[in-house]
Enzyme design. Structure first.
Site, PDB file in Angstrom:
ATOM      1  N   GLY A 204       0.924  -0.977   0.142  1.00 61.39           N
ATOM      2  CA  GLY A 204       0.141  -0.085   0.048  1.00 61.39           C
ATOM      3  C   GLY A 204       0.771   1.316  -0.037  1.00 61.39           C
ATOM      4  O   GLY A 204       0.702   2.271  -0.646  1.00 61.39           O
TER       5      GLY A 204
ATOM      6  N   HIS B  65      -0.714 -10.629  16.894  1.00 62.38           N
ATOM      7  CA  HIS B  65       0.113  -9.271  16.658  1.00 62.38           C
ATOM      8  C   HIS B  65       1.369  -9.604  17.550  1.00 62.38           C
ATOM      9  O   HIS B  65       2.325  -8.874  17.462  1.00 62.38           O
ATOM     10  CB  HIS B  65      -0.432  -8.220  17.130  1.00 62.38           C
ATOM     11  CG  HIS B  65      -1.547  -7.792  16.182  1.00 62.38           C
ATOM     12  ND1 HIS B  65      -2.867  -8.223  16.248  1.00 62.38           N
ATOM     13  CD2 HIS B  65      -1.563  -6.924  15.068  1.00 62.38           C
ATOM     14  CE1 HIS B  65      -3.556  -7.811  15.197  1.00 62.38           C
ATOM     15  NE2 HIS B  65      -2.693  -6.928  14.662  1.00 62.38           N
TER      16      HIS B  65
ATOM     17  N   ASP C  89       5.366  -9.854   6.522  1.00 61.07           N
ATOM     18  CA  ASP C  89       4.671 -11.186   5.352  1.00 61.07           C
ATOM     19  C   ASP C  89       5.648 -11.783   4.349  1.00 61.07           C
ATOM     20  O   ASP C  89       5.300 -12.709   3.902  1.00 61.07           O
ATOM     21  CB  ASP C  89       3.328 -10.561   4.838  1.00 61.07           C
ATOM     22  CG  ASP C  89       2.302 -10.220   5.803  1.00 61.07           C
ATOM     23  OD1 ASP C  89       2.359 -10.520   6.827  1.00 61.07           O
ATOM     24  OD2 ASP C  89       1.480  -9.062   5.320  1.00 61.07           O
TER      25      ASP C  89
END
Ligand code: F6P
Length: 367
Positions: free
Chosen positions: A125, A291, A148
């Protein structure tokens, strides 16, 4: 010539962000340049009033302000995955959400601060935003970040190794309790639509099944694996499932659509638990690492990569590059056009050596 550089961290945080900031600030300082930090992605520019209590949406970054942060998780700039300036959500009176492009406002705010170049640290993004800002004339260098490991054109992103290390430690710890209670333990890890964290930590942690988005799973195949282990006297199994994994003919599990459209993944492990429960009498427990994978100190390798990226970004500015992302192409850090990164996802190649290795040592992928 003296320059002013703005630095932004956007998207989900990843261990190593602070090391990039420190490296960029110190190497810019050596050149006699000034650095400005933007708070919470680009929100510090678009909504400075939100940061009134901390003295504004931007602040000067000096060698003193980046002291002792290389080993710290999080980001001293703050981050957000809300308020993407390309698709900024505006709530309408009827409750619906309209998205508007606010990149001109970002450029105007940078110009008003006399910024010569921007270092945008983030995932896919943020790289899309960086590309758009570069297209509008700002000198922009992207720095890839994500636990990721799903960004194209860089062989690694910092944060990934730290997440894999943590997940592997967790899987290691589950073996003894799984065996003691003769249970099936399901471990759900992050990774969005890519299975890198599950794949690497599952193999390193000796999982019996690894379920990744790239290989939709058959529940029968998993049950067969559990039963095979039972028949060999191994009355426990460890299954690592990526949050984006899905059954054959099934769908990705999502929690909700938050703030107008961001799909949050979640529930993959729970769905699997119920499916296994329906078919066996084994006790099953689910651990969602969530998280925790993004917290804590970056590994030495992640720190090193982050420090290299920070200095390389400043070098790229000095050499006059723009609209590029620094990327690891061992043994070098190179610059790749941002247009080659935006909106692309690096998935696990299903016939890669690492997947083949896993299969050859008996790990089941549910296929
Ligand atoms: O992209 C990093 C990541 O941690 C993904 O693995 C995960 O799906 C997502 O961010 C979680 O986002 P949030 O912090 O908004 O819950």
């Amino acid at each position: 010539m003296s320059k002013t550089i703005a630095i932004s961290t956007g998207g989900g945080d990843a261990p190593g962000l602070n090391a990039v900031i420190r490296s960029a600030v110190l190497s810019a300082h050596q050149k006699g340049w000034k650095c400005i930090g933007i708070r919470n992605g680009f929100n510090g520019l678009l909504s400075p009033e939100m940061f009134h209590s901390v003295g504004g949406g931007t602040f000067e970054l000096t060698p003193e302000s980046v002291r002792g942060i290389t080993h710290l998780g999080g980001t001293i700039l703050g981050s957000t995955n809300k308020g993407n300036p390309l698709y900024f959500p505006i709530k309408q009176q009827d409750g619906s959400i309209t998205k508007i492009d606010r990149t001109d406002e970002v450029i105007a705010a940078l110009n008003s601060l006399n910024v010569d170049a921007l270092i945008s640290i983030g995932g896919d993004g943020s790289m899309e935003i960086a590309h758009a800002l570069a297209q509008k004339g700002m000198q922009v260098i992207g720095v890839p970040k994500t636990i990721d490991n799903d960004l194209e054109k860089t062989s690694a992103t910092f944060g990934f190794e730290t997440a894999v290390e943590f997940s592997t430690n967790c899987i290691d710890r589950l073996h003894s309790t799984a065996e003691a209670h003769e249970r099936v333990m399901i471990v759900e890890v992050m990774g969005r639509n890519a299975g890198w964290i599950a794949l690497h930590s599952g193999i390193a942690g000796t999982a019996d099944c690894i379920l990744i988005p790239e290989i939709p799973y058959s529940i029968e195949s998993i049950i067969k694996k559990i039963n095979e282990r039972e028949s060999k006297g191994h009355h426990f199994s460890i299954i690592v499932i990526a949050e984006g994994a899905m059954p054959k003919d099934g769908e990705v599990s999502t929690i909700e659509h938050s703030s107008g459209n961001t799909v949050r993944l979640g529930g993959a492990g729970e769905k699997l638990l119920h499916e296994i429960e329906r078919r066996t009498s084994k006790e099953i427990r689910l651990v969602v690492l969530g998280h925790l994978q993004r917290g804590g100190m970056p590994t030495a390798n992640d720190r090193l990569l982050a420090l290299r990226f920070g200095a390389s970004a400043v070098r790229a500015i000095e050499e006059g590059h723009t609209d590029v992302m620094v990327a690891l192409a061992p043994p070098d850090v190179i610059n790749v056009p941002l247009s080659e990164i935006a909106k692309r996802t690096k998935l696990v190649p299903v016939n890669s050596d690492i997947v083949r290795t896993a299969k050859e040592i008996g790990i089941n992928f549910g296929d």
